[in-house]
Design a protein around this motif. Structure first.
Motif, PDB file in Angstrom:
ATOM      1  N   ASP A  43      -9.569   9.762   1.995  1.00 28.11           N
ATOM      2  CA  ASP A  43      -8.194   9.551   2.138  1.00 28.11           C
ATOM      3  C   ASP A  43      -7.983   7.995   2.778  1.00 28.11           C
ATOM      4  OD1 ASP A  43      -5.415  10.053   2.180  1.00 28.11           O
ATOM      5  OD2 ASP A  43      -5.526  11.380   4.000  1.00 28.11           O
ATOM      6  N   SER A  47      -0.496   5.519   4.798  1.00 32.51           N
ATOM      7  CA  SER A  47       0.194   6.155   3.604  1.00 32.51           C
ATOM      8  C   SER A  47      -0.631   5.370   2.617  1.00 32.51           C
ATOM      9  CB  SER A  47       1.823   5.734   3.674  1.00 32.51           C
ATOM     10  OG  SER A  47       1.830   4.316   3.870  1.00 32.51           O
ATOM     11  N   THR A  49      -3.105   4.271  -0.437  1.00 36.53           N
ATOM     12  CA  THR A  49      -3.381   5.083  -1.828  1.00 36.53           C
ATOM     13  C   THR A  49      -4.924   4.631  -2.128  1.00 36.53           C
ATOM     14  OG1 THR A  49      -2.365   3.531  -3.140  1.00 36.53           O
ATOM     15  CG2 THR A  49      -1.153   5.241  -2.182  1.00 36.53           C
ATOM     16  N   ASN A  51      -6.216   4.261  -5.893  1.00 36.53           N
ATOM     17  CA  ASN A  51      -5.731   4.326  -7.357  1.00 36.53           C
ATOM     18  C   ASN A  51      -4.095   4.719  -7.506  1.00 36.53           C
ATOM     19  OD1 ASN A  51      -8.001   3.219  -8.230  1.00 36.53           O
ATOM     20  ND2 ASN A  51      -8.381   4.806  -9.662  1.00 36.53           N
ATOM     21  N   GLY A  52      -3.454   4.383  -6.502  1.00 37.12           N
ATOM     22  CA  GLY A  52      -2.100   4.696  -6.399  1.00 37.12           C
ATOM     23  C   GLY A  52      -1.605   6.177  -5.824  1.00 37.12           C
ATOM     24  N   ALA A  53      -2.660   6.816  -5.680  1.00 39.73           N
ATOM     25  CA  ALA A  53      -2.584   8.267  -5.319  1.00 39.73           C
ATOM     26  C   ALA A  53      -3.518   8.407  -4.151  1.00 39.73           C
ATOM     27  CB  ALA A  53      -2.762   9.428  -6.386  1.00 39.73           C
ATOM     28  N   THR A  54      -3.128   9.796  -3.316  1.00 44.76           N
ATOM     29  CA  THR A  54      -4.032   9.981  -2.277  1.00 44.76           C
ATOM     30  C   THR A  54      -4.021  11.483  -2.057  1.00 44.76           C
ATOM     31  OG1 THR A  54      -4.621   9.616   0.073  1.00 44.76           O
ATOM     32  CG2 THR A  54      -2.448   9.632  -0.429  1.00 44.76           C
TER      33      THR A  54
END
Length: 77
Positions: A43, A47, A49, A51-54
């Motif tokens: 993680d 906030s 990320t 690759n743009g996600a988490t």
């Protein structure tokens, strides 16, 4: 667990590896390997990320990820 100052992390068990803050880690590369049979979650700090996600989940033994910090987040390489 924290990844600060540990560029190679062999994780054995079920837990979360939290990457250090991207603003303090630009240019750094971390390698995370699930060396056991648990589920390792990677993680970003706060906030941030990957690759743009988490989060990133390494669900199987020997799953691995190399992560590069671009100064604002993390990118799989």
């Amino acid at each position: 667990h924290t990844a600060a100052d540990k560029p190679m992390i062999y994780a054995n068990g079920t837990f979360t590896v939290t990457l250090p803050a991207a603003a303090m880690s630009a240019g750094r590369v971390y390698h995370v390997v699930n060396s056991g049979t648990g589920i390792v979650t990677v993680d970003g700090a706060g906030s941030e990320t990957i690759n743009g996600a988490t989060p990133l989940v390494l669900a199987h033994q020997y799953d691995a990820a190399a992560l590069h910090c671009n100064g604002t987040g993390w990118v799989l390489i």
